[in-house]
Scaffold this motif. Structure first.
Motif, PDB file in Angstrom:
ATOM      1  N   GLU A  95       0.683  -1.026  -0.033  1.00  0.00           N
ATOM      2  CA  GLU A  95      -0.168   0.054  -0.103  1.00  0.00           C
ATOM      3  C   GLU A  95       1.060   1.250  -0.075  1.00  0.00           C
ATOM      4  OE1 GLU A  95      -3.707   1.905   2.404  1.00  0.00           O
ATOM      5  OE2 GLU A  95      -2.776   0.355   3.241  1.00  0.00           O
ATOM      6  N   GLU A  96       1.982   1.144   0.770  1.00  0.00           N
ATOM      7  CA  GLU A  96       2.632   2.356   0.847  1.00  0.00           C
ATOM      8  C   GLU A  96       3.650   2.609  -0.432  1.00  0.00           C
ATOM      9  OE1 GLU A  96       3.324   5.022   3.215  1.00  0.00           O
ATOM     10  OE2 GLU A  96       1.401   4.076   3.824  1.00  0.00           O
ATOM     11  N   PHE A  97       3.987   1.385  -0.927  1.00  0.00           N
ATOM     12  CA  PHE A  97       4.728   1.386  -2.175  1.00  0.00           C
ATOM     13  C   PHE A  97       3.915   1.956  -3.482  1.00  0.00           C
ATOM     14  CE2 PHE A  97       6.390  -0.465  -6.378  1.00  0.00           C
ATOM     15  CZ  PHE A  97       7.876  -0.269  -6.069  1.00  0.00           C
ATOM     16  N   ILE A  98       2.546   1.531  -3.548  1.00  0.00           N
ATOM     17  CA  ILE A  98       1.600   2.054  -4.661  1.00  0.00           C
ATOM     18  C   ILE A  98       1.505   3.436  -4.319  1.00  0.00           C
ATOM     19  CG2 ILE A  98      -0.882   2.084  -5.136  1.00  0.00           C
ATOM     20  CD1 ILE A  98      -0.937  -0.868  -5.037  1.00  0.00           C
ATOM     21  N   LYS A  99       1.347   4.124  -3.063  1.00  0.00           N
ATOM     22  CA  LYS A  99       1.087   5.456  -2.760  1.00  0.00           C
ATOM     23  C   LYS A  99       2.249   6.288  -3.541  1.00  0.00           C
ATOM     24  CE  LYS A  99      -1.246   5.441   1.652  1.00  0.00           C
ATOM     25  NZ  LYS A  99      -1.237   5.583   3.261  1.00  0.00           N
TER      26      LYS A  99
END
Length: 262
Positions: free
Chosen positions: A254-258
């Motif tokens: 999720e953090e990577f996609i952000k």
């Protein structure tokens, strides 16, 4: 230097022979007649996605050892899907990667996105297993197959409703591509030495069919790398270790996609 790919393939031949003795090919064929598990298009998912992240479930690797030994496939892949993964990849090799067909089944049973069986596929038997386990696609590794085997496996996969991610490693393998090939992966990791070189994806750009969907695999740990590869023409990015080293792979994704969407 030891060639890890050849070692794995030799072991895989013995493994499949034992599986066939336990559960004959003919039995899998009969089970397929009653198989109505849904499939989801990997190609369409990648083309429609703004990130193209194929999140991989992988417990270990020959080069790094255990990454997340006690990870639960169902929990991790569900976390990936909730976090926004475009597709899932599940390692099913036990000896070298700590995976099982049960991991694939757990992931596919609950997923509403494409699930790839990532395996060293050298026999039609494994393709039937993939379909019966709920996979929507399989990985074929050019370095492990002849051109004739590759095309034969692609045709069988299509008959079963499965898509194929054809994995190449260098310029010499470009001859494996054909009109049947719609999704092509470039593995930045050499499967003989397990050395990773991200520049490989960029070097292959001029050789790849323009009408295929391109996937960059291995060694991607930074959202900026995904942005740059998208500019180069890639639409899929297979990432596993970067997320699996986290206590919560889904949150890590999720953090990577952000970062990719910023």
């Amino acid at each position: 230097m030891k060639d890890i790919l050849n070692e794995i393939i030799a072991h895989k031949r013995n493994e499949i022979a034992a599986q066939k003795n336990s559960i004959p090919y003919s039995l899998l064929e009969r089970e397929l007649a009653d198989c109505h598990l849904p499939v989801y298009s990997l190609k369409d998912a990648l083309l429609q996605s703004s990130t193209g992240i194929i999140a991989e479930f992988k417990r270990r690797s020959p080069s790094k050892g255990w990454i997340n030994q006690h990870a639960n496939a169902g929990n991790a892949t569900k976390g990936y899907e909730v976090a926004g993964a475009t597709a899932l990849s599940v390692l099913t090799d036990s000896t070298y990667f700590g995976g099982t067909l049960a991991d694939l089944q757990h992931a596919a049973r609950q997923a509403k996105i494409p699930v790839i069986r990532k395996e060293f596929i050298i026999d039609e038997y494994q393709i039937l297993q993939a379909r019966l386990s709920g996979a929507s696609a399989i990985l074929l590794i050019a370095a492990a197959l002849s051109i004739e085997e590759t095309h034969r496996f692609i045709r069988l996969s299509k008959q079963l409703g499965l898509e194929v991610l054809l994995e190449l490693h260098d310029e010499k393998e470009i001859e494996y591509t054909s009109l049947e090939t719609t999704i092509i992966g470039i593995n930045n990791r050499n499967l003989g030495t397990f050395v990773t070189d991200l520049k490989k994806s960029y070097r292959m750009v001029e050789l790849l069919p323009r009408d295929a969907v391109w996937v960059s695999e291995s060694g991607i740990s930074n959202p900026e790398t995904v942005k740059e590869l998208r500019k180069a023409g890639y639409r899929g990015f297979l990432i596993g270790e970067n997320f699996m080293r986290s206590a919560n792979p889904g949150a890590s994704l999720e953090e990577f996609i952000k970062g990719v969407l910023q």
